[in-house]
Design a protein around this motif. Structure first.
Motif, PDB file in Angstrom:
ATOM      1  N   GLN A   1      -0.571  -7.687  -3.113  1.00  0.00           N
ATOM      2  CA  GLN A   1      -0.088  -7.017  -4.479  1.00  0.00           C
ATOM      3  C   GLN A   1      -0.685  -5.956  -4.327  1.00  0.00           C
ATOM      4  O   GLN A   1      -1.755  -5.611  -4.295  1.00  0.00           O
ATOM      5  CB  GLN A   1      -0.297  -7.908  -5.386  1.00  0.00           C
ATOM      6  N   PRO A   2       0.177  -4.787  -4.889  1.00  0.00           N
ATOM      7  CA  PRO A   2      -0.733  -3.566  -5.228  1.00  0.00           C
ATOM      8  C   PRO A   2      -1.353  -3.489  -6.558  1.00  0.00           C
ATOM      9  O   PRO A   2      -0.792  -4.368  -7.362  1.00  0.00           O
ATOM     10  CB  PRO A   2       0.792  -2.590  -5.365  1.00  0.00           C
TER      11      PRO A   2
ATOM     12  N   GLY B   1       5.292  -6.257  -3.048  1.00  0.00           N
ATOM     13  CA  GLY B   1       4.153  -7.026  -2.554  1.00  0.00           C
ATOM     14  C   GLY B   1       4.590  -7.976  -1.450  1.00  0.00           C
ATOM     15  O   GLY B   1       5.901  -8.164  -1.091  1.00  0.00           O
TER      16      GLY B   1
ATOM     17  N   HIS C   1      -4.340  -1.953  -2.731  1.00  0.00           N
ATOM     18  CA  HIS C   1      -3.698  -3.324  -2.498  1.00  0.00           C
ATOM     19  C   HIS C   1      -4.654  -4.580  -2.504  1.00  0.00           C
ATOM     20  O   HIS C   1      -5.672  -4.356  -1.772  1.00  0.00           O
ATOM     21  CB  HIS C   1      -2.558  -3.452  -1.441  1.00  0.00           C
TER      22      HIS C   1
END
Length: 469
Positions: A48-49, A56, A438
């Motif tokens: 996930q960012p 993501g 991330h």
């Protein structure tokens, strides 16, 4: 409706995820595992960012998997929060009549050098002969009976250094070092730990083959008088190598064995300094009338966390886990303290299973989604810089030193790795080429994971490098 959900996800910092079929890098990762017969069903990936609206990755994010050493992220973060990054742990020497009392604080880094420093403080005060006993006060972790430990339980390899159990007065990791060197057609074995009256029965022979496998050819045992017997073959292609052993054996079990090791180590160091000692090392507690005569402090907790995560030190992680609880510590108290600490910071733990806080466990488990939640909480915590700096850096140090690409720039891949029989894991942070960070969590659990350790490591390296580029 779909567009609305995407907007809500981005608003709260959680980008929409894509599947292996929708993303080339994730698809390559799945195919790489398939070449060694590990199906996608046995793999979890979540990326996930932490900033921006990038996509993501999500592959079986809610499957419960063993964490291996990525469990140390829970323990070390809880320690930074609960104990504080700057906190140090003090080991003290007190005097009561002719006895000396060594009081442990649970310090996981009480090395032979620091024990030697304690004894030098005594010599500097004019002490030369110790008439009484040296009393070992382990009360910070409670009585040994409250935390029975069998070093054979995990993998029946009690002399492996990682199988040393918790001890509030853990001296030199209860370790023995022997340096092995091919020399003049034979194997020379030199004891490198100053244990009084210890000896090496060296029956090793030179053998062929690569030095990378040298540990597999050496068999060792230790008797109660610290007579170390070495058998097997040691490759002639090797440069000097250090054999690390845990001081375990049939005659060195439990608290009595720990006392024997403490006595041999302290006596060996004291005699090297020209001192003499007529007593023994015994278990006990510090009497109120005792007088403080020497002390030593550990590095700050932030540095202990770095040592634990960079090199995945299981013994230190177990110690730190127990330090989360108020004295006298118990496993149950430490788990309760960890959960309370993390729950107060909204770390998701619905599926988290904790046994000893190190990941050296067949029970410790979570989901990739929940571990991602931990990483997101850490990222927004004031102690994030200490935790981030403790993680191995791709292609640079710790357990990621052999990462082949490191994202094209040193410092952009920072992952805690983990491996057990049938398990391979990684969790941490990756910065992409635009400077955006991330989270990345990979949990693999399959019977073929151990035999294909190298292939899995390379696949995880390629996946993290794809996220970084």
């Amino acid at each position: 409706m779909k567009n609305l959900l995407i907007c809500v996800a981005i608003l709260f910092g959680i980008a929409p995820a894509v599947s292996a079929q929708e993303d080339a890098a994730l698809s390559r990762f799945v195919r790489a595992l398939a070449t060694v017969d590990i199906p996608a069903a046995h793999v979890s990936v979540v990326a996930q960012p932490l900033e921006g609206g990038d996509k993501g990755w999500a592959l079986h994010p809610n499957a419960l998997r063993l964490t291996a050493s990525t469990a140390k992220l829970y323990t070390t973060y809880a320690a930074l929060v609960r104990l504080g990054p700057a906190t140090t742990l003090k080991t003290e020497v007190w005097q009561n009549g002719s006895d000396l009392i060594l009081v442990g604080s649970g310090d996981p880094s009480l090395t032979v050098e620091r024990i030697s420093s304690l004894l030098r403080q005594l010599r500097a005060q004019g002490m030369q002969h110790i008439n009484g006993n040296i009393v070992l006060d382990r009360s910070r972790f409670g009585p040994a009976s409250s935390m029975p430990f069998d070093p054979t339980t995990f993998d029946n390899k009690p002399m492996r250094p990682y199988n040393v159990g918790p001890d509030a007065l853990l001296l030199n990791f209860r370790a023995i070092q022997v340096v092995l060197t091919p020399q003049n057609g034979a194997v020379q074995a030199r004891l490198d730990t100053p244990l009084a009256d210890a000896s090496v029965d060296n029956q090793l022979q030179l053998g062929d083959g690569p030095c990378s496998d040298w540990k597999d050819g050496v068999q060792s045992t230790i008797s109660g008088n610290f007579r170390i017997t070495l058998k097997g073959k040691f490759p002639r292609s090797c440069t000097p190598q250090t054999l690390q052993l845990a001081a375990h054996g049939p005659e060195l079990a439990g608290e009595a064995g720990a006392n024997q090791y403490a006595e041999a180590l302290i006596r060996g160091l004291w005699e090297e300094m020209g001192g003499s000692w007529s007593g023994k090392a015994v278990s006990g507690t510090k009497p109120s009338a005792a007088t403080l005569v020497a002390s030593t402090e550990s590095q700050p907790v932030a540095q202990l966390v770095r040592d634990i995560n960079k090199y995945s030190n299981n013994v230190m992680a177990r110690q730190l886990f127990l330090l989360l609880a108020d004295a006298p510590s118990t496993q149950a108290g430490a788990e309760q303290a960890l959960r309370q600490t993390l729950a107060a910071r909204s770390v998701p733990m619905k599926h988290l299973v904790i046994e000893n806080g190190s990941g050296l466990s067949r029970k410790e488990a979570t989901t990739a989604e929940e571990m991602t939640g931990l990483l997101r909480v850490i990222w927004h915590d004031p102690r994030m810089p200490e935790l981030l700096s403790s993680l191995p850096i791709g292609g640079t140090d710790g357990t990621l030193k052999k990462n082949k690409n490191n994202g094209g720039d040193v410092g952009r891949i920072r992952l805690k790795t983990g491996s057990l029989e049938n398990t391979r894991a990684a969790a941490g942070y990756v910065q992409d080429s635009r400077g955006h960070w991330h989270t990345l969590v990979v949990l693999i659990q399959d019977p073929k994971a151990t035999a294909n350790y190298g292939a899995l490591r390379e696949a995880i390296d390629q996946l993290s490098n794809s996220l970084a580029n």
